[in-house]
Motif scaffolding. Structure first.
Motif, PDB file in Angstrom:
ATOM      1  N   ALA A 241      -1.249   5.225   8.876  1.00 26.94           N
ATOM      2  CA  ALA A 241      -1.853   4.037   8.285  1.00 26.94           C
ATOM      3  C   ALA A 241      -3.085   4.426   7.489  1.00 26.94           C
ATOM      4  O   ALA A 241      -3.372   3.852   6.430  1.00 26.94           O
ATOM      5  CB  ALA A 241      -2.211   3.031   9.371  1.00 26.94           C
ATOM      6  N   LEU A 242      -3.826   5.414   7.970  1.00 28.16           N
ATOM      7  CA  LEU A 242      -5.003   5.891   7.256  1.00 28.16           C
ATOM      8  C   LEU A 242      -4.600   6.552   5.947  1.00 28.16           C
ATOM      9  O   LEU A 242      -5.264   6.387   4.922  1.00 28.16           O
ATOM     10  CB  LEU A 242      -5.776   6.880   8.130  1.00 28.16           C
ATOM     11  N   MET A 243      -3.490   7.285   5.956  1.00 28.68           N
ATOM     12  CA  MET A 243      -2.992   7.890   4.733  1.00 28.68           C
ATOM     13  C   MET A 243      -2.646   6.811   3.716  1.00 28.68           C
ATOM     14  O   MET A 243      -2.951   6.920   2.526  1.00 28.68           O
ATOM     15  CB  MET A 243      -1.749   8.747   5.023  1.00 28.68           C
ATOM     16  N   LEU A 244      -1.992   5.764   4.204  1.00 24.04           N
ATOM     17  CA  LEU A 244      -1.655   4.644   3.331  1.00 24.04           C
ATOM     18  C   LEU A 244      -2.918   4.016   2.777  1.00 24.04           C
ATOM     19  O   LEU A 244      -2.979   3.634   1.605  1.00 24.04           O
ATOM     20  CB  LEU A 244      -0.860   3.603   4.123  1.00 24.04           C
ATOM     21  N   ALA A 245      -3.946   3.969   3.609  1.00 22.24           N
ATOM     22  CA  ALA A 245      -5.195   3.348   3.200  1.00 22.24           C
ATOM     23  C   ALA A 245      -5.829   4.068   2.023  1.00 22.24           C
ATOM     24  O   ALA A 245      -6.543   3.460   1.229  1.00 22.24           O
ATOM     25  CB  ALA A 245      -6.172   3.316   4.373  1.00 22.24           C
ATOM     26  N   THR A 246      -5.578   5.341   1.894  1.00 22.36           N
ATOM     27  CA  THR A 246      -6.222   6.086   0.823  1.00 22.36           C
ATOM     28  C   THR A 246      -5.681   5.752  -0.554  1.00 22.36           C
ATOM     29  O   THR A 246      -6.296   6.101  -1.553  1.00 22.36           O
ATOM     30  CB  THR A 246      -6.057   7.608   1.046  1.00 22.36           C
TER      31      THR A 246
ATOM     32  N   GLY B 260      -9.085   4.069  -6.106  1.00 24.75           N
ATOM     33  CA  GLY B 260      -8.923   5.428  -6.592  1.00 24.75           C
ATOM     34  C   GLY B 260      -9.900   5.711  -7.714  1.00 24.75           C
ATOM     35  O   GLY B 260     -10.349   4.793  -8.410  1.00 24.75           O
ATOM     36  N   THR B 261     -10.242   6.982  -7.889  1.00 24.15           N
ATOM     37  CA  THR B 261     -11.150   7.404  -8.951  1.00 24.15           C
ATOM     38  C   THR B 261     -10.396   8.239  -9.973  1.00 24.15           C
ATOM     39  O   THR B 261      -9.707   9.201  -9.615  1.00 24.15           O
ATOM     40  CB  THR B 261     -12.312   8.240  -8.380  1.00 24.15           C
ATOM     41  N   LEU B 262     -10.517   7.873 -11.250  1.00 26.74           N
ATOM     42  CA  LEU B 262      -9.886   8.630 -12.323  1.00 26.74           C
ATOM     43  C   LEU B 262     -10.754   9.825 -12.677  1.00 26.74           C
ATOM     44  O   LEU B 262     -11.945   9.683 -12.948  1.00 26.74           O
ATOM     45  CB  LEU B 262      -9.699   7.740 -13.557  1.00 26.74           C
TER      46      LEU B 262
ATOM     47  N   ASN C 216     -10.220   8.411  -1.432  1.00 30.53           N
ATOM     48  CA  ASN C 216     -10.817   8.801  -0.164  1.00 30.53           C
ATOM     49  C   ASN C 216     -10.802   7.621   0.791  1.00 30.53           C
ATOM     50  O   ASN C 216     -10.907   6.469   0.371  1.00 30.53           O
ATOM     51  CB  ASN C 216     -12.268   9.257  -0.347  1.00 30.53           C
ATOM     52  N   SER C 217     -10.685   7.909   2.063  1.00 32.81           N
ATOM     53  CA  SER C 217     -10.780   6.872   3.084  1.00 32.81           C
ATOM     54  C   SER C 217     -11.436   7.472   4.313  1.00 32.81           C
ATOM     55  O   SER C 217     -11.227   8.643   4.631  1.00 32.81           O
ATOM     56  CB  SER C 217      -9.394   6.322   3.432  1.00 32.81           C
TER      57      SER C 217
ATOM     58  N   SER D 293      -9.040  12.876   1.980  1.00 33.95           N
ATOM     59  CA  SER D 293      -9.045  12.825   0.523  1.00 33.95           C
ATOM     60  C   SER D 293      -7.703  13.294  -0.014  1.00 33.95           C
ATOM     61  O   SER D 293      -7.175  14.325   0.408  1.00 33.95           O
ATOM     62  CB  SER D 293     -10.158  13.711  -0.039  1.00 33.95           C
ATOM     63  N   LEU D 294      -7.146  12.512  -0.929  1.00 29.74           N
ATOM     64  CA  LEU D 294      -5.910  12.883  -1.606  1.00 29.74           C
ATOM     65  C   LEU D 294      -6.179  12.951  -3.097  1.00 29.74           C
ATOM     66  O   LEU D 294      -6.821  12.067  -3.664  1.00 29.74           O
ATOM     67  CB  LEU D 294      -4.804  11.860  -1.352  1.00 29.74           C
TER      68      LEU D 294
END
Length: 209
Positions: free
Chosen positions: A6-11, A182-184, A193-194, A202-203
């Motif tokens: 769920a945290l991964m999804l949150a990112t 998300g940041t471009l 990041n989450s 961070s992804l």
């Protein structure tokens, strides 16, 4: 594992009022990021793998992000690379896995002579070890099926909007998660990041050519 997934999804998603319009620069395309197994698995799960001789902390899983030009998106988990890496790791660690398995039963490899194996219905010790190896490899299919089934719950779609150097995502879901934007980046990648319980995941999604 579900909490971490769920945290991964949150990112890569954010809850907001559903918007319309296509404002902002065109960032449509297919993106891929990698996340290490250790980042979304509990310490207990990683220790359990280590206890049987599998040090899987560096294994990665792909996360795909498809941004369409109509400002819709789909995020999903691709386990293909993960399965290949994990299967290779199991193959490379097979002797240790078997030794750990025997040790848990109070035996060592030297205890399994041909005579002991024959008493258990095998032609030789080598045949017994080969059967153990086949059982371990065979169990991977069930494990992979379970992972695929669980990760399907975290495949999401929705709308996105570009705001200067940020991307805001709105999920088509009843789940109300308060999530990061998300940041471009200048190189065209998108970083998200989450933070949860003091841990930041961070992804970095790279645009695929």
């Amino acid at each position: 594992m579900k909490k971490k997934l769920a945290l991964m999804l949150a990112t890569v998603t954010a809850v907001a009022t559903v918007f319309t319009g296509c404002g902002g620069k065109d960032i449509s395309g297919n993106y891929v990021s990698e996340i290490k197994l250790a980042q979304f698995s509990s310490q207990e799960d990683m220790q359990a793998l280590a206890d049987v001789g599998i040090n899987a902390g560096d294994i990665t899983m792909d996360v795909t992000l498809e941004l369409s030009d109509d400002n819709t998106f789909t995020m999903a988990f691709d386990t293909t690379s993960f399965k290949d890496q994990f299967s290779t790791l199991v193959d490379d660690s097979m002797d240790t896995i078997i030794d750990k398995s025997l040790e848990s039963e109070g035996f060592s490899r030297s205890d399994i002579t041909d005579e002991v194996a024959q008493y258990s219905g095998y032609e030789s010790a080598d045949a017994l070890f080969a059967d153990m190896e086949n059982e371990i490899k065979g169990s991977l299919d069930d494990i992979y099926s379970g992972i695929d089934e669980e990760l399907q719950e975290y495949s999401v779609s929705g709308d996105y909007k570009v705001k200067k150097d940020s991307v805001v995502f709105v999920v088509n879901s009843e789940d109300e998660l308060l999530l990061d934007k998300g940041t471009l980046n200048e190189d065209g990648s998108i970083t998200v990041n989450s933070e949860s319980d003091g841990t930041v995941i961070s992804l970095e999604f790279e645009l695929q050519q």
